[in-house]
Design an enzyme around this catalytic site. Structure first.
Site, short mmCIF file in Angstrom:
data_model
loop_
_atom_site.label_atom_id
_atom_site.label_comp_id
_atom_site.label_asym_id
_atom_site.label_seq_id
_atom_site.Cartn_x
_atom_site.Cartn_y
_atom_site.Cartn_z
CB VAL A 58 -11.54 -7.77 -4.13
CG1 VAL A 58 -12.90 -7.11 -4.00
CG2 VAL A 58 -10.77 -7.20 -5.29
CG PHE A 99 -14.24 2.01 -8.22
CD1 PHE A 99 -14.14 1.81 -9.59
CD2 PHE A 99 -15.50 2.06 -7.64
CE1 PHE A 99 -15.29 1.68 -10.37
CE2 PHE A 99 -16.66 1.95 -8.42
CZ PHE A 99 -16.54 1.75 -9.79
CG LEU A 100 -10.91 -1.54 -3.05
CD1 LEU A 100 -10.87 -2.83 -2.23
CD2 LEU A 100 -11.24 -0.35 -2.15
CD GLU A 117 -2.68 -5.26 -6.17
OE1 GLU A 117 -1.45 -5.32 -6.00
OE2 GLU A 117 -3.33 -6.08 -6.82
CE LYS A 171 -12.93 -2.92 -11.47
NZ LYS A 171 -12.15 -2.49 -10.34
CB ALA A 175 5.41 9.15 -19.25
N GLY A 176 5.62 6.13 -18.15
CA GLY A 176 6.45 5.08 -17.56
C GLY A 176 6.62 3.91 -18.51
N GLY A 221 0.71 -2.23 -15.58
CA GLY A 221 0.64 -3.67 -15.30
C GLY A 221 -0.39 -3.90 -14.21
CB CYS A 233 -7.07 -4.17 -12.22
SG CYS A 233 -7.12 -4.81 -10.54
C1 UGA Z 1 -6.52 -0.16 -10.51
C2 UGA Z 1 -7.46 1.05 -10.36
O1 UGA Z 1 -6.68 2.23 -10.14
C3 UGA Z 1 -8.41 0.84 -9.19
O2 UGA Z 1 -9.32 1.93 -9.12
C4 UGA Z 1 -9.20 -0.45 -9.43
O3 UGA Z 1 -10.10 -0.74 -8.39
C5 UGA Z 1 -8.22 -1.60 -9.55
O4 UGA Z 1 -7.32 -1.34 -10.65
C6 UGA Z 1 -9.01 -2.86 -9.78
O5 UGA Z 1 -9.69 -2.96 -10.81
O6 UGA Z 1 -9.05 -3.71 -8.89
P1 UGA Z 1 -4.25 -1.00 -9.34
O7 UGA Z 1 -4.19 -2.02 -10.43
O8 UGA Z 1 -4.04 -1.42 -7.93
O9 UGA Z 1 -5.69 -0.25 -9.36
O10 UGA Z 1 -3.14 0.06 -9.64
P2 UGA Z 1 -3.00 1.55 -10.21
O11 UGA Z 1 -2.49 2.42 -9.15
O12 UGA Z 1 -4.23 1.97 -10.90
O13 UGA Z 1 -1.83 1.32 -11.30
C7 UGA Z 1 -1.98 0.43 -12.39
C8 UGA Z 1 -0.77 0.50 -13.30
O14 UGA Z 1 -0.72 1.74 -13.99
C9 UGA Z 1 0.57 0.37 -12.57
O15 UGA Z 1 1.43 -0.46 -13.34
C10 UGA Z 1 1.10 1.79 -12.54
O16 UGA Z 1 2.51 1.86 -12.49
C11 UGA Z 1 0.56 2.32 -13.84
N1 UGA Z 1 0.42 3.80 -13.86
C12 UGA Z 1 -0.49 4.40 -13.06
C13 UGA Z 1 1.21 4.55 -14.72
O17 UGA Z 1 2.06 4.01 -15.46
N2 UGA Z 1 1.04 5.91 -14.75
C14 UGA Z 1 0.12 6.54 -13.97
O18 UGA Z 1 0.01 7.78 -14.06
C15 UGA Z 1 -0.66 5.77 -13.09
#
Ligand code: UGA
Length: 447
Positions: free
Chosen positions: A11, A152-153, A155, A207, A255-256, A260, A263
């Site tokens: 961050v 709200f970033l 990765e 948040k 779905a998956g 993980g 966050c």
């Molecule tokens: C998440 C939030 O999306 C960010 O907005 C936030 O700032 C960040 O946490 C944080 O608190 O720092 P991030 O953990 O990088 O971001 O990843 P995401 O893209 O949100 O995915 C999180 C998990 O959900 C992954 O394991 C992804 O595979 C899973 N996921 C996501 C699904 O299984 N299905 C989806 O439709 C979307």
């Protein structure tokens, strides 16, 4: 304007680099001297697309610097951002705030002129006030204000998320601090991004509410996926069918194997604790946490069933180990639950991830790590896709078939179409799609 960013982790580094891109003079501080030395040499310690370019450009033009000495960084800064880690405290799930308070102590020792102290780390409701208390012990009220400015970033797309956010949230009671923050984010108001001013507590809660809501959305569609399998429906069509309703929206309905990362799991747990303590239990989020944990375990069971009920003495090829694509982050990745469970059931694992290998090697043992997708499949009884990296989306299916001992693919991210896989001659298993229903029925009939 000048800012200091304490904590050059994910961050801190992304925020610091992006502020410098906005024209702000930034010093990123970390007490890890080796990390700072690497950054000073131009090496980026994390994998984040586009970050190296932003860092390079702004180091070259002198707007971005790295240092271990907090004192010189804080002195003369208009705002100091606290962006240190807040890991889940072992045992009770609370966010560990010791690094945040230690940073506040250090800032208090150094501040001379009025400074805005901003919490950027994800901190539970009430932390901003506690940071203010720490500062107040050494500083008069007139020398500082505390602001909550959650990030709200995502990765993998953090630069884009910082430069073009859906919104910026700024929590403070002070007009003066609000003015400093408004100035820092001016480039975003110029492109008409909403900047929301709230109280400290509200910003902190936004948040956690945002992350827990997104985690709930994912868990909802994952449970619908299970239902789809049992009733012969297709979860992707259901997701589209509900997502086209503007009130629901299409995002975060894939779905998956369960969410993980650093966050969602941690923030859901922390919100559950906060809510319990505030006598307003969030039973929905409690269910999300439990459902997601058991889902990851259940994925291994599903793979074993797809392999005919046993993986004993079988070789399983695993593609993708990170918690999602475009990152090298393994934290709370589904692979960390799935791989050991398969090993425990007697399987030999061959695995590959485009960016996560060095982290994976620290966390997973007894695996043959391969240098590419096809090498991973050599002699395997089944191929499992755990993370949807782009390079796994267009595999040469004839080659895959020739390398696998038996043509079985378990696709936990639904990146292939069941009809295409059937045509190519694979036993193909995916998540919540009609094609999986007969298999589930067959398996249930057996047991
Ligand atoms: C998440 C939030 O999306 C960010 O907005 C936030 O700032 C960040 O946490 C944080 O608190 O720092 P991030 O953990 O990088 O971001 O990843 P995401 O893209 O949100 O995915 C999180 C998990 O959900 C992954 O394991 C992804 O595979 C899973 N996921 C996501 C699904 O299984 N299905 C989806 O439709 C979307």
């Amino acid at each position: 304007m000048r800012i200091a960013v304490i904590g050059s982790g994910y961050v801190g580094l992304v925020s610091g680099a992006c502020f410098s891109e906005f024209g702000v003079e930034v010093i990123c501080v970390d007490n890890d001297a080796a990390k700072i030395a690497r950054l000073q040499r131009g090496e980026i310690p994390i994998f984040e697309p586009g970050l190296d370019q932003v860092v390079q450009t702004n180091v070259a033009n002198g707007r971005l610097r790295f240092a271990t000495d907090l004192g010189t960084a804080v002195e003369g800064a208009d705002a100091v951002f606290i962006a240190v880690g807040t890991p889940s405290r072992r045992g009770d799930g609370h966010a560990d705030l010791s690094y945040v308070f230690a940073a506040a102590e250090e800032i208090a020792k150094t501040v001379k002129d009025y400074t805005v102290v901003v919490t950027k780390s994800t901190v539970p409701v009430g932390t901003g006030r506690k940071v203010a208390e720490v500062l107040r012990k050494r500083l008069p009220e007139s020398k500082f204000d505390v602001v909550s400015n959650p990030e709200f970033l995502r990765e993998g797309s953090a630069i884009e998320d910082f430069m073009r956010p859906d919104r910026v949230v700024i929590g403070t009671d002070s007009e003066r601090a609000a003015g400093v923050m408004r100035e820092l984010y001016r480039p975003l108001s110029l492109i008409e991004k909403p900047i929301l001013f709230t109280s400290l507590e509200t910003a902190e809660l936004i948040k956690y509410a945002a992350n827990s809501f997104l985690a709930t959305k994912i868990t909802f569609i994952n449970q619908i996926a299970d239902l789809c399998e049992n009733v012969g429906a297709d979860v992707q069509d259901v997701a589209r069918g509900i997502g086209l309703d503007g009130r629901i929206g299409r995002k975060f309905l894939h779905a998956g194997p369960g969410f993980g990362g650093s966050c969602f799991p941690k923030d859901c747990l922390a919100l559950v604790k906060t809510a319990q303590e505030a006598s307003a239990p969030l039973t929905i989020v409690e269910t999300v946490v439990a459902s997601n944990d058991s889902r990851k375990q259940h994925m291994a069971e599903r793979i074993i069933q797809a392999c005919g009920g046993s993986v004993k003495a079988k070789t399983i090829a695993v593609l993708g180990l990170t918690f999602k694509p475009n990152t090298d982050d393994m934290r709370d990745s589904p692979s960390l639950a799935i791989v050991p469970a398969l090993q425990q059931a007697g399987a030999t694992i061959r695995a590959f991830d485009p960016e996560g290998m060095s982290e994976a090697k620290k966390q997973l043992t007894g695996i043959t790590f391969c240098s590419g997708s096809y090498e991973t499949m050599e002699g395997a009884h089944a191929l499992v896709i755990v993370t949807e990296w782009n390079e796994f989306r267009a595999l040469d299916l004839d080659r895959v078939k020739s390398l696998l001992k038996t043509p079985t693919i378990i696709d936990l991210r639904n990146i292939y179409k069941p009809a295409d896989m059937a045509e190519a001659g694979f036993h193909y298993f995916s998540i919540g799609r009609g094609a999986a229903a007969p298999v589930r029925q067959r398996l249930q009939a057996k047991s």
